[in-house]
Design a protein around this motif. Structure first.
Motif, PDB file in Angstrom:
ATOM      1  N   ALA A 116      84.134   1.038  75.283  1.00  0.00           N
ATOM      2  CA  ALA A 116      84.907   1.109  74.045  1.00  0.00           C
ATOM      3  C   ALA A 116      86.319   0.589  74.269  1.00  0.00           C
ATOM      4  O   ALA A 116      86.853  -0.170  73.453  1.00  0.00           O
ATOM      5  N   ALA A 117      86.913   0.970  75.411  1.00  0.00           N
ATOM      6  CA  ALA A 117      88.281   0.535  75.694  1.00  0.00           C
ATOM      7  C   ALA A 117      88.326  -0.981  75.875  1.00  0.00           C
ATOM      8  O   ALA A 117      89.260  -1.647  75.422  1.00  0.00           O
ATOM      9  N   TRP A 127      84.123   5.854  77.530  1.00  0.00           N
ATOM     10  CA  TRP A 127      85.416   5.251  77.209  1.00  0.00           C
ATOM     11  C   TRP A 127      85.514   3.812  77.697  1.00  0.00           C
ATOM     12  O   TRP A 127      86.183   2.999  77.071  1.00  0.00           O
ATOM     13  N   LEU A 163      82.659   6.516  71.505  1.00  0.00           N
ATOM     14  CA  LEU A 163      83.639   7.557  71.819  1.00  0.00           C
ATOM     15  C   LEU A 163      83.198   8.936  71.375  1.00  0.00           C
ATOM     16  O   LEU A 163      83.333   9.904  72.110  1.00  0.00           O
TER      17      LEU A 163
END
Lengths: 282, 265
Positions: free
Chosen positions: A249-250, A246, A240
Protein backbone atom coordinates in the motif's frame (compact mmCIF):
# COMPACT_ATOMS: atom_id res chain seq x y z
CA UNK A 1 10.66 39.43 20.86
CA UNK A 2 11.69 42.79 19.47
CA UNK A 3 15.16 41.53 18.65
CA UNK A 4 13.64 38.49 16.95
CA UNK A 5 11.47 40.69 14.78
CA UNK A 6 14.56 42.27 13.34
CA UNK A 7 15.45 38.93 11.76
CA UNK A 8 12.06 37.35 11.18
CA UNK A 9 9.21 39.30 9.64
CA UNK A 10 6.30 39.42 12.14
CA UNK A 11 4.02 37.97 9.46
CA UNK A 12 5.66 34.59 9.95
CA UNK A 13 4.28 34.38 13.49
CA UNK A 14 0.79 34.31 12.01
CA UNK A 15 1.78 31.61 9.54
CA UNK A 16 3.57 29.51 12.15
CA UNK A 17 0.61 27.80 13.89
CA UNK A 18 -0.81 26.19 10.77
CA UNK A 19 2.61 25.58 9.25
CA UNK A 20 3.75 23.69 12.33
CA UNK A 21 0.54 21.65 12.46
CA UNK A 22 0.86 20.66 8.81
CA UNK A 23 4.54 19.82 9.21
CA UNK A 24 4.02 17.71 12.31
CA UNK A 25 0.68 16.01 11.64
CA UNK A 26 0.69 15.78 7.86
CA UNK A 27 4.12 15.98 6.27
CA UNK A 28 5.65 13.82 8.99
CA UNK A 29 3.40 10.79 8.51
CA UNK A 30 3.51 11.14 4.72
CA UNK A 31 7.30 10.93 4.79
CA UNK A 32 6.86 7.99 7.11
CA UNK A 33 4.73 6.24 4.47
CA UNK A 34 7.38 6.88 1.82
CA UNK A 35 9.94 5.40 4.21
CA UNK A 36 7.71 2.37 4.80
CA UNK A 37 7.51 1.65 1.10
CA UNK A 38 11.23 0.82 1.29
CA UNK A 39 11.35 -0.84 4.69
CA UNK A 40 8.17 -2.85 5.25
CA UNK A 41 8.09 -5.85 5.57
CA UNK A 42 11.84 -6.14 4.75
CA UNK A 43 14.26 -3.32 3.87
CA UNK A 44 14.99 -2.92 0.19
CA UNK A 45 13.09 -2.29 -2.99
CA UNK A 46 11.07 -5.50 -2.71
CA UNK A 47 7.76 -3.63 -2.81
CA UNK A 48 8.70 -1.89 -6.01
CA UNK A 49 9.92 -5.12 -7.57
CA UNK A 50 6.36 -6.44 -7.20
CA UNK A 51 5.43 -4.09 -10.02
CA UNK A 52 7.36 -6.36 -12.36
CA UNK A 53 6.34 -9.60 -10.76
CA UNK A 54 2.67 -9.17 -9.97
CA UNK A 55 0.21 -9.09 -12.84
CA UNK A 56 -2.58 -8.10 -10.47
CA UNK A 57 -0.82 -4.89 -9.45
CA UNK A 58 -0.08 -3.95 -13.02
CA UNK A 59 -3.70 -4.56 -13.94
CA UNK A 60 -4.91 -2.33 -11.09
CA UNK A 61 -2.60 0.49 -12.07
CA UNK A 62 -3.55 0.13 -15.72
CA UNK A 63 -7.28 0.20 -14.86
CA UNK A 64 -6.74 3.31 -12.74
CA UNK A 65 -4.85 5.16 -15.45
CA UNK A 66 -7.33 4.15 -18.16
CA UNK A 67 -10.39 5.18 -16.12
CA UNK A 68 -8.73 8.47 -15.15
CA UNK A 69 -7.74 9.33 -18.71
CA UNK A 70 -11.24 8.66 -20.07
CA UNK A 71 -12.85 10.53 -17.15
CA UNK A 72 -10.55 13.50 -17.70
CA UNK A 73 -11.21 13.59 -21.44
CA UNK A 74 -14.99 13.69 -21.08
CA UNK A 75 -15.02 15.98 -18.05
CA UNK A 76 -12.87 18.58 -19.78
CA UNK A 77 -14.83 18.29 -23.03
CA UNK A 78 -18.17 18.79 -21.28
CA UNK A 79 -16.64 21.42 -19.01
CA UNK A 80 -15.42 23.33 -22.04
CA UNK A 81 -18.89 23.40 -23.55
CA UNK A 82 -20.36 24.73 -20.29
CA UNK A 83 -17.61 27.28 -19.66
CA UNK A 84 -17.80 28.54 -23.25
CA UNK A 85 -21.55 29.04 -23.04
CA UNK A 86 -21.19 30.76 -19.65
CA UNK A 87 -18.61 33.27 -20.84
CA UNK A 88 -20.76 34.16 -23.82
CA UNK A 89 -24.06 34.38 -21.93
CA UNK A 90 -25.63 37.53 -20.52
CA UNK A 91 -24.80 38.29 -16.91
CA UNK A 92 -28.10 37.06 -15.42
CA UNK A 93 -28.01 33.80 -17.37
CA UNK A 94 -24.36 33.36 -16.46
CA UNK A 95 -25.16 33.68 -12.76
CA UNK A 96 -27.88 31.05 -13.06
CA UNK A 97 -25.48 28.73 -14.88
CA UNK A 98 -22.80 29.32 -12.26
CA UNK A 99 -25.41 28.51 -9.63
CA UNK A 100 -26.07 25.14 -11.29
CA UNK A 101 -22.35 24.35 -11.40
CA UNK A 102 -21.82 25.33 -7.77
CA UNK A 103 -24.88 23.47 -6.49
CA UNK A 104 -23.72 20.27 -8.16
CA UNK A 105 -20.26 20.99 -6.73
CA UNK A 106 -21.75 21.24 -3.25
CA UNK A 107 -24.12 18.28 -3.28
CA UNK A 108 -22.61 15.55 -1.15
CA UNK A 109 -20.56 12.96 -2.98
CA UNK A 110 -22.45 10.27 -1.10
CA UNK A 111 -25.81 11.62 -2.21
CA UNK A 112 -24.63 11.67 -5.81
CA UNK A 113 -23.21 8.16 -5.65
CA UNK A 114 -26.40 6.91 -4.05
CA UNK A 115 -28.42 8.55 -6.81
CA UNK A 116 -26.43 6.85 -9.54
CA UNK A 117 -26.99 3.58 -7.74
CA UNK A 118 -30.75 4.18 -8.00
CA UNK A 119 -30.54 5.27 -11.62
CA UNK A 120 -28.16 2.73 -13.10
CA UNK A 121 -29.12 -0.55 -11.42
CA UNK A 122 -30.69 -3.47 -13.28
CA UNK A 123 -34.10 -2.26 -12.21
CA UNK A 124 -32.99 1.34 -12.04
CA UNK A 125 -34.81 4.28 -13.54
CA UNK A 126 -32.70 4.41 -16.69
CA UNK A 127 -33.20 0.76 -17.56
CA UNK A 128 -36.93 0.95 -16.74
CA UNK A 129 -37.36 4.02 -18.88
CA UNK A 130 -35.54 2.44 -21.79
CA UNK A 131 -37.61 -0.71 -21.52
CA UNK A 132 -40.87 1.23 -21.38
CA UNK A 133 -39.98 3.16 -24.50
CA UNK A 134 -38.94 -0.11 -26.07
CA UNK A 135 -35.36 0.71 -26.97
CA UNK A 136 -34.06 -2.36 -25.19
CA UNK A 137 -35.49 -5.74 -24.19
CA UNK A 138 -32.77 -6.73 -21.74
CA UNK A 139 -31.55 -4.39 -19.00
CA UNK A 140 -28.18 -2.82 -19.83
CA UNK A 141 -25.45 -3.51 -17.28
CA UNK A 142 -24.48 0.01 -16.27
CA UNK A 143 -23.05 -0.95 -12.93
CA UNK A 144 -20.35 -3.23 -11.61
CA UNK A 145 -18.33 -2.34 -14.68
CA UNK A 146 -16.25 0.51 -15.99
CA UNK A 147 -19.19 2.21 -17.67
CA UNK A 148 -20.87 2.92 -14.33
CA UNK A 149 -17.63 4.11 -12.76
CA UNK A 150 -17.04 6.44 -15.70
CA UNK A 151 -20.55 7.90 -15.60
CA UNK A 152 -20.28 8.56 -11.87
CA UNK A 153 -16.79 10.01 -12.07
CA UNK A 154 -17.45 12.28 -15.05
CA UNK A 155 -20.56 13.58 -13.29
CA UNK A 156 -18.48 14.36 -10.21
CA UNK A 157 -15.53 15.93 -12.05
CA UNK A 158 -17.28 18.23 -14.57
CA UNK A 159 -17.61 21.17 -12.11
CA UNK A 160 -13.89 20.87 -11.33
CA UNK A 161 -13.18 21.06 -15.07
CA UNK A 162 -15.43 24.08 -15.57
CA UNK A 163 -13.91 26.42 -13.00
CA UNK A 164 -10.29 26.71 -14.27
CA UNK A 165 -11.59 27.02 -17.85
CA UNK A 166 -13.95 29.77 -16.77
CA UNK A 167 -11.17 31.71 -15.04
CA UNK A 168 -9.05 31.42 -18.17
CA UNK A 169 -11.79 32.33 -20.67
CA UNK A 170 -12.81 35.38 -18.68
CA UNK A 171 -9.35 36.89 -19.10
CA UNK A 172 -9.38 36.59 -22.91
CA UNK A 173 -9.56 39.79 -24.92
CA UNK A 174 -12.61 39.41 -27.15
CA UNK A 175 -11.27 42.10 -29.49
CA UNK A 176 -8.83 39.52 -30.85
CA UNK A 177 -11.73 37.31 -31.93
CA UNK A 178 -13.54 40.30 -33.46
CA UNK A 179 -10.40 41.24 -35.35
CA UNK A 180 -10.17 37.72 -36.71
CA UNK A 181 -13.78 37.89 -37.91
CA UNK A 182 -13.24 41.31 -39.48
CA UNK A 183 -10.25 40.01 -41.37
CA UNK A 184 -12.53 37.48 -43.01
CA UNK A 185 -12.11 34.30 -40.94
CA UNK A 186 -15.24 32.23 -40.45
CA UNK A 187 -16.57 31.54 -36.95
CA UNK A 188 -15.24 28.01 -37.07
CA UNK A 189 -11.81 29.15 -38.21
CA UNK A 190 -11.69 31.79 -35.48
CA UNK A 191 -12.55 29.18 -32.90
CA UNK A 192 -10.01 26.58 -33.98
CA UNK A 193 -7.15 28.90 -34.81
CA UNK A 194 -7.56 31.72 -32.29
CA UNK A 195 -9.92 30.86 -29.45
CA UNK A 196 -8.85 27.30 -28.73
CA UNK A 197 -5.09 28.07 -28.69
CA UNK A 198 -5.71 31.01 -26.37
CA UNK A 199 -7.51 28.75 -23.90
CA UNK A 200 -4.63 26.26 -23.75
CA UNK A 201 -3.56 27.31 -20.22
CA UNK A 202 -7.12 26.78 -18.99
CA UNK A 203 -7.33 23.43 -20.78
CA UNK A 204 -4.03 22.27 -19.29
CA UNK A 205 -5.00 23.37 -15.79
CA UNK A 206 -8.41 21.79 -16.00
CA UNK A 207 -7.06 18.54 -17.49
CA UNK A 208 -4.36 18.15 -14.86
CA UNK A 209 -6.66 19.11 -11.99
CA UNK A 210 -9.32 16.58 -13.00
CA UNK A 211 -6.73 13.89 -13.65
CA UNK A 212 -5.06 14.40 -10.28
CA UNK A 213 -8.38 14.33 -8.44
CA UNK A 214 -9.49 11.21 -10.33
CA UNK A 215 -6.30 9.31 -9.50
CA UNK A 216 -7.03 9.04 -5.80
CA UNK A 217 -10.79 8.90 -6.09
CA UNK A 218 -12.30 6.25 -3.88
CA UNK A 219 -16.04 6.60 -3.32
CA UNK A 220 -17.55 6.32 -6.80
CA UNK A 221 -15.31 3.51 -8.13
CA UNK A 222 -15.82 1.52 -4.94
CA UNK A 223 -19.63 1.76 -5.10
CA UNK A 224 -20.41 1.81 -8.81
CA UNK A 225 -17.61 -0.58 -9.69
CA UNK A 226 -19.05 -3.01 -7.17
CA UNK A 227 -15.67 -4.70 -6.63
CA UNK A 228 -15.33 -5.49 -10.33
CA UNK A 229 -13.37 -2.37 -11.23
CA UNK A 230 -10.47 -2.35 -8.81
CA UNK A 231 -8.57 0.93 -8.73
CA UNK A 232 -5.51 1.94 -6.73
CA UNK A 233 -7.35 3.84 -4.00
CA UNK A 234 -9.67 0.92 -3.25
CA UNK A 235 -6.76 -1.49 -3.31
CA UNK A 236 -4.87 0.65 -0.79
CA UNK A 237 -7.96 0.75 1.42
CA UNK A 238 -8.29 -3.04 1.38
CA UNK A 239 -4.57 -3.56 1.98
CA UNK A 240 -4.59 -1.33 5.03
CA UNK A 241 -7.88 -1.96 6.75
CA UNK A 242 -8.56 -5.57 5.78
CA UNK A 243 -5.33 -7.42 5.12
CA UNK A 244 -3.11 -4.99 7.11
CA UNK A 245 -0.23 -4.97 4.65
CA UNK A 246 1.52 -1.63 4.74
CA UNK A 247 4.39 -2.32 2.35
CA UNK A 248 2.50 -2.69 -0.93
CA UNK A 249 0.00 0.00 0.00
CA UNK A 250 2.82 2.39 0.88
CA UNK A 251 4.53 1.66 -2.43
CA UNK A 252 1.34 2.41 -4.38
CA UNK A 253 0.78 5.56 -2.34
CA UNK A 254 4.35 6.66 -3.07
CA UNK A 255 3.84 6.13 -6.81
CA UNK A 256 0.60 8.08 -6.69
CA UNK A 257 2.20 10.86 -4.66
CA UNK A 258 5.14 11.28 -7.04
CA UNK A 259 2.75 11.18 -9.97
CA UNK A 260 0.63 13.94 -8.46
CA UNK A 261 3.62 16.10 -7.51
CA UNK A 262 5.08 15.66 -11.00
CA UNK A 263 1.80 16.73 -12.60
CA UNK A 264 1.55 19.71 -10.25
CA UNK A 265 5.01 20.75 -11.36
CA UNK A 266 3.95 20.55 -15.01
CA UNK A 267 0.83 22.53 -14.15
CA UNK A 268 2.86 25.25 -12.43
CA UNK A 269 4.75 25.80 -15.67
CA UNK A 270 1.52 26.73 -17.44
CA UNK A 271 -0.41 28.62 -14.80
CA UNK A 272 -0.01 30.09 -11.36
CA UNK A 273 -1.29 27.31 -9.13
CA UNK A 274 -3.04 29.69 -6.76
CA UNK A 275 -5.28 30.98 -9.57
CA UNK A 276 -6.33 27.45 -10.46
CA UNK A 277 -7.34 26.59 -6.92
CA UNK A 278 -8.54 30.12 -6.24
CA UNK A 279 -10.97 29.59 -9.08
CA UNK A 280 -12.89 27.06 -7.04
CA UNK A 281 -13.53 29.65 -4.38
CA UNK A 282 -14.83 32.60 -6.33
CA UNK B 1 -21.31 38.75 -32.79
CA UNK B 2 -21.12 35.03 -33.62
CA UNK B 3 -24.55 33.91 -32.59
CA UNK B 4 -24.70 31.50 -35.50
CA UNK B 5 -25.82 27.91 -35.51
CA UNK B 6 -22.73 26.83 -33.59
CA UNK B 7 -23.28 29.27 -30.72
CA UNK B 8 -26.94 28.31 -30.40
CA UNK B 9 -26.04 24.63 -30.46
CA UNK B 10 -23.43 25.26 -27.78
CA UNK B 11 -25.90 27.13 -25.57
CA UNK B 12 -28.52 24.37 -25.73
CA UNK B 13 -25.81 21.78 -25.09
CA UNK B 14 -24.58 23.68 -22.05
CA UNK B 15 -28.05 23.86 -20.49
CA UNK B 16 -28.57 20.14 -21.06
CA UNK B 17 -25.23 19.45 -19.40
CA UNK B 18 -26.12 21.68 -16.45
CA UNK B 19 -29.34 19.71 -16.01
CA UNK B 20 -27.28 16.52 -16.20
CA UNK B 21 -25.13 17.87 -13.37
CA UNK B 22 -27.98 18.61 -11.00
CA UNK B 23 -31.00 16.41 -11.75
CA UNK B 24 -29.55 12.92 -11.20
CA UNK B 25 -28.87 13.89 -7.59
CA UNK B 26 -32.58 14.58 -7.10
CA UNK B 27 -33.69 10.99 -7.67
CA UNK B 28 -33.33 10.46 -3.93
CA UNK B 29 -36.44 12.62 -3.44
CA UNK B 30 -39.00 10.25 -5.03
CA UNK B 31 -37.22 7.17 -3.67
CA UNK B 32 -37.44 8.56 -0.13
CA UNK B 33 -41.22 8.83 -0.48
CA UNK B 34 -41.81 5.19 -1.33
CA UNK B 35 -44.27 3.40 0.96
CA UNK B 36 -42.36 0.12 0.57
CA UNK B 37 -39.75 -1.25 2.93
CA UNK B 38 -37.07 -1.56 0.27
CA UNK B 39 -35.51 0.87 -2.17
CA UNK B 40 -38.00 1.53 -4.94
CA UNK B 41 -39.89 4.24 -6.77
CA UNK B 42 -43.26 5.11 -5.27
CA UNK B 43 -45.88 3.73 -7.66
CA UNK B 44 -48.55 6.38 -7.15
CA UNK B 45 -48.58 6.05 -3.36
CA UNK B 46 -46.44 8.21 -1.15
CA UNK B 47 -45.41 7.88 2.46
CA UNK B 48 -43.27 9.79 4.90
CA UNK B 49 -42.46 6.69 6.94
CA UNK B 50 -38.78 6.75 6.04
CA UNK B 51 -38.43 10.32 7.26
CA UNK B 52 -40.18 9.31 10.48
CA UNK B 53 -37.76 6.41 10.75
CA UNK B 54 -34.82 8.73 10.12
CA UNK B 55 -35.77 11.23 12.79
CA UNK B 56 -36.72 8.64 15.39
CA UNK B 57 -33.59 6.57 14.97
CA UNK B 58 -31.07 7.20 17.75
CA UNK B 59 -28.25 6.07 15.46
CA UNK B 60 -29.05 8.54 12.70
CA UNK B 61 -29.68 11.36 15.18
CA UNK B 62 -26.40 10.71 16.92
CA UNK B 63 -24.63 10.78 13.55
CA UNK B 64 -26.25 14.11 12.68
CA UNK B 65 -25.11 15.45 16.04
CA UNK B 66 -21.57 14.11 15.73
CA UNK B 67 -21.16 15.46 12.21
CA UNK B 68 -22.43 18.86 13.34
CA UNK B 69 -20.02 19.00 16.30
CA UNK B 70 -17.05 17.90 14.19
CA UNK B 71 -18.02 20.17 11.29
CA UNK B 72 -18.48 23.26 13.48
CA UNK B 73 -15.25 22.67 15.42
CA UNK B 74 -13.33 22.03 12.22
CA UNK B 75 -14.80 25.13 10.65
CA UNK B 76 -13.89 27.32 13.65
CA UNK B 77 -10.36 25.98 13.96
CA UNK B 78 -9.66 25.98 10.23
CA UNK B 79 -11.00 29.52 9.89
CA UNK B 80 -8.75 30.87 12.65
CA UNK B 81 -5.63 29.04 11.44
CA UNK B 82 -6.28 29.69 7.75
CA UNK B 83 -7.09 33.38 8.21
CA UNK B 84 -4.02 34.07 10.37
CA UNK B 85 -1.90 32.21 7.87
CA UNK B 86 -3.31 34.13 4.89
CA UNK B 87 -2.72 37.48 6.60
CA UNK B 88 0.79 36.42 7.57
CA UNK B 89 1.71 35.31 4.06
CA UNK B 90 0.17 38.44 2.59
CA UNK B 91 2.26 40.60 4.92
CA UNK B 92 5.53 38.77 4.38
CA UNK B 93 5.17 38.32 0.61
CA UNK B 94 8.73 37.26 -0.11
CA UNK B 95 9.87 34.47 -2.40
CA UNK B 96 9.66 32.10 0.55
CA UNK B 97 6.03 32.94 1.19
CA UNK B 98 4.98 31.55 -2.20
CA UNK B 99 6.82 28.30 -1.49
CA UNK B 100 5.21 28.07 1.94
CA UNK B 101 1.80 28.83 0.44
CA UNK B 102 2.21 26.04 -2.12
CA UNK B 103 3.29 23.67 0.65
CA UNK B 104 0.27 24.56 2.80
CA UNK B 105 -2.12 23.91 -0.09
CA UNK B 106 -0.84 20.34 -0.46
CA UNK B 107 -3.38 18.71 1.89
CA UNK B 108 -6.07 19.88 -0.50
CA UNK B 109 -4.55 18.37 -3.61
CA UNK B 110 -2.78 15.24 -2.38
CA UNK B 111 -5.20 12.34 -2.96
CA UNK B 112 -7.41 11.80 0.06
CA UNK B 113 -6.52 8.15 0.28
CA UNK B 114 -2.89 9.14 0.96
CA UNK B 115 -3.95 11.72 3.54
CA UNK B 116 -6.11 9.04 5.14
CA UNK B 117 -3.13 6.67 5.35
CA UNK B 118 -0.98 9.41 6.85
CA UNK B 119 -3.47 10.31 9.57
CA UNK B 120 -4.17 6.66 10.35
CA UNK B 121 -0.45 5.97 10.64
CA UNK B 122 0.10 8.79 13.14
CA UNK B 123 -3.22 8.61 15.00
CA UNK B 124 -2.64 5.02 16.16
CA UNK B 125 0.46 5.78 18.29
CA UNK B 126 -0.99 9.11 19.44
CA UNK B 127 -4.19 7.43 20.60
CA UNK B 128 -6.28 9.80 18.49
CA UNK B 129 -8.00 7.05 16.52
CA UNK B 130 -11.79 7.10 16.88
CA UNK B 131 -11.81 10.28 18.99
CA UNK B 132 -13.28 13.74 18.47
CA UNK B 133 -9.87 15.50 18.66
CA UNK B 134 -8.46 13.09 16.07
CA UNK B 135 -11.33 13.68 13.63
CA UNK B 136 -11.31 17.45 14.15
CA UNK B 137 -7.54 17.74 13.73
CA UNK B 138 -7.56 15.65 10.53
CA UNK B 139 -10.46 17.60 9.03
CA UNK B 140 -8.88 20.92 10.06
CA UNK B 141 -5.68 20.11 8.19
CA UNK B 142 -7.74 19.31 5.08
CA UNK B 143 -10.04 22.32 5.41
CA UNK B 144 -7.72 25.18 6.44
CA UNK B 145 -6.17 25.42 2.93
CA UNK B 146 -9.64 26.30 1.61
CA UNK B 147 -9.82 29.17 4.11
CA UNK B 148 -6.30 30.20 3.15
CA UNK B 149 -7.40 30.45 -0.49
CA UNK B 150 -10.63 32.38 0.06
CA UNK B 151 -9.04 34.83 2.53
CA UNK B 152 -6.01 35.33 0.27
CA UNK B 153 -8.39 36.17 -2.57
CA UNK B 154 -10.05 38.83 -0.38
CA UNK B 155 -6.66 40.20 0.70
CA UNK B 156 -5.63 40.59 -2.93
CA UNK B 157 -8.26 43.34 -3.19
CA UNK B 158 -7.30 44.96 0.10
CA UNK B 159 -5.16 48.09 -0.13
CA UNK B 160 -2.04 47.70 2.07
CA UNK B 161 -1.96 51.50 2.45
CA UNK B 162 -4.99 51.23 4.72
CA UNK B 163 -2.96 49.10 7.08
CA UNK B 164 -0.05 51.53 6.99
CA UNK B 165 -2.41 54.44 7.61
CA UNK B 166 -3.86 52.71 10.63
CA UNK B 167 -0.40 51.97 12.00
CA UNK B 168 0.76 55.53 11.36
CA UNK B 169 -2.26 56.87 13.23
CA UNK B 170 -1.03 55.00 16.27
CA UNK B 171 -3.12 51.81 16.24
CA UNK B 172 -1.35 48.73 17.55
CA UNK B 173 -1.04 45.77 15.20
CA UNK B 174 -3.80 43.98 17.11
CA UNK B 175 -6.19 46.92 16.79
CA UNK B 176 -5.28 47.27 13.11
CA UNK B 177 -6.00 43.61 12.55
CA UNK B 178 -9.33 43.71 14.35
CA UNK B 179 -10.66 47.07 13.14
CA UNK B 180 -9.10 47.49 9.70
CA UNK B 181 -8.03 44.21 8.14
CA UNK B 182 -10.64 41.76 9.40
CA UNK B 183 -13.71 43.84 8.48
CA UNK B 184 -12.54 44.24 4.90
CA UNK B 185 -11.79 40.55 4.36
CA UNK B 186 -15.00 39.38 6.07
CA UNK B 187 -16.56 37.88 2.90
CA UNK B 188 -13.49 35.71 2.35
CA UNK B 189 -13.44 34.57 5.95
CA UNK B 190 -17.15 33.76 5.84
CA UNK B 191 -16.82 31.79 2.59
CA UNK B 192 -13.81 29.94 3.98
CA UNK B 193 -15.69 29.00 7.14
CA UNK B 194 -18.62 27.69 5.11
CA UNK B 195 -16.39 25.67 2.76
CA UNK B 196 -14.51 24.23 5.74
CA UNK B 197 -17.77 23.15 7.35
CA UNK B 198 -19.05 21.52 4.16
CA UNK B 199 -15.78 19.70 3.61
CA UNK B 200 -15.88 18.22 7.08
CA UNK B 201 -19.61 17.49 6.95
CA UNK B 202 -19.19 15.55 3.72
CA UNK B 203 -15.77 13.95 4.17
CA UNK B 204 -15.73 10.15 3.98
CA UNK B 205 -12.34 8.71 3.00
CA UNK B 206 -10.28 10.02 5.92
CA UNK B 207 -13.27 9.39 8.18
CA UNK B 208 -13.33 5.71 7.19
CA UNK B 209 -9.73 5.42 8.36
CA UNK B 210 -9.72 7.40 11.60
CA UNK B 211 -13.14 6.54 13.06
CA UNK B 212 -14.53 3.25 14.25
CA UNK B 213 -17.25 2.77 16.85
CA UNK B 214 -17.35 5.88 19.01
CA UNK B 215 -17.26 8.33 16.16
CA UNK B 216 -19.86 7.50 13.55
CA UNK B 217 -20.43 10.52 11.35
CA UNK B 218 -23.28 11.01 8.94
CA UNK B 219 -21.20 10.22 5.82
CA UNK B 220 -20.02 7.05 7.51
CA UNK B 221 -23.57 5.92 8.26
CA UNK B 222 -24.68 6.77 4.73
CA UNK B 223 -21.68 4.91 3.36
CA UNK B 224 -22.73 1.76 5.16
CA UNK B 225 -26.31 2.21 4.02
CA UNK B 226 -25.22 2.61 0.42
CA UNK B 227 -23.01 -0.45 0.51
CA UNK B 228 -25.77 -2.59 1.99
CA UNK B 229 -28.17 -0.96 -0.42
CA UNK B 230 -31.56 -1.97 0.95
CA UNK B 231 -32.91 0.59 3.39
CA UNK B 232 -34.80 3.65 2.06
CA UNK B 233 -33.86 5.56 5.23
CA UNK B 234 -30.64 6.36 3.35
CA UNK B 235 -32.75 8.06 0.68
CA UNK B 236 -34.48 10.15 3.36
CA UNK B 237 -31.08 11.12 4.78
CA UNK B 238 -29.92 12.04 1.26
CA UNK B 239 -32.95 14.32 0.86
CA UNK B 240 -32.16 16.06 4.15
CA UNK B 241 -28.58 16.58 2.96
CA UNK B 242 -29.77 18.00 -0.37
CA UNK B 243 -32.07 20.40 1.47
CA UNK B 244 -29.23 21.53 3.75
CA UNK B 245 -26.95 22.02 0.74
CA UNK B 246 -29.52 24.18 -1.00
CA UNK B 247 -30.09 26.27 2.14
CA UNK B 248 -26.34 26.75 2.64
CA UNK B 249 -25.98 27.70 -1.00
CA UNK B 250 -28.83 30.23 -0.79
CA UNK B 251 -27.28 31.85 2.31
CA UNK B 252 -23.92 31.97 0.58
CA UNK B 253 -25.39 33.49 -2.59
CA UNK B 254 -27.33 36.12 -0.60
CA UNK B 255 -24.31 37.12 1.47
CA UNK B 256 -21.94 37.32 -1.49
CA UNK B 257 -24.47 39.35 -3.46
CA UNK B 258 -24.87 41.78 -0.55
CA UNK B 259 -21.10 42.08 -0.26
CA UNK B 260 -20.74 42.69 -3.98
CA UNK B 261 -23.33 45.47 -3.75
CA UNK B 262 -21.60 47.02 -0.73
CA UNK B 263 -18.20 47.02 -2.36
CA UNK B 264 -19.67 48.62 -5.46
CA UNK B 265 -21.15 51.60 -3.59
Amino acid sequence: MKSLERYISPGWFLVAPFLLIVAAFYLGPILNILWLSFTDPVPGIGNYRELYESDALVRIIWTTVRVCVITTFFSVLLGYVIAYAMVHAHENKRNIMLGFVLVSFWISILVRTFSWLMLLGRNGLVNNAFETIGIISEPIAFMRNELGVLIGMVHYMVPYAVLPLLVNMQTLDMRVMNASRNLGASGTQTFWRIYLPLTTPGLVASTLLVFILSLGFYVTPAVLGGGKVLMVAEYIYVQLLVTLQWGTAAMLAALMLFGVLGLLYVMSRFMKLSTVFGGTAS
Amino acid sequence: MRSGLFARFNRVGAWILLLFLVTPALVAIPVSLTPKRFLSMPGGEYSLRHFTALFSSPEWLSSFFQSAVIGLSTSALATVLGTLCAIGLWRVSSKYSEVVRAFLLLPMIIPQIISAMAFYRLWVPLGLLDTYPGMILAHTILAAPLVLITVSASLANFDPKLEQASRNLGASSWVTMRRVILPSIKPGVFAGALFAFILSWDEIVVTLFVSKFNIYTLPRRMWNGIRENTDPTVAAAAVVLIALTLIAFAVFALVSRRNARQSRT
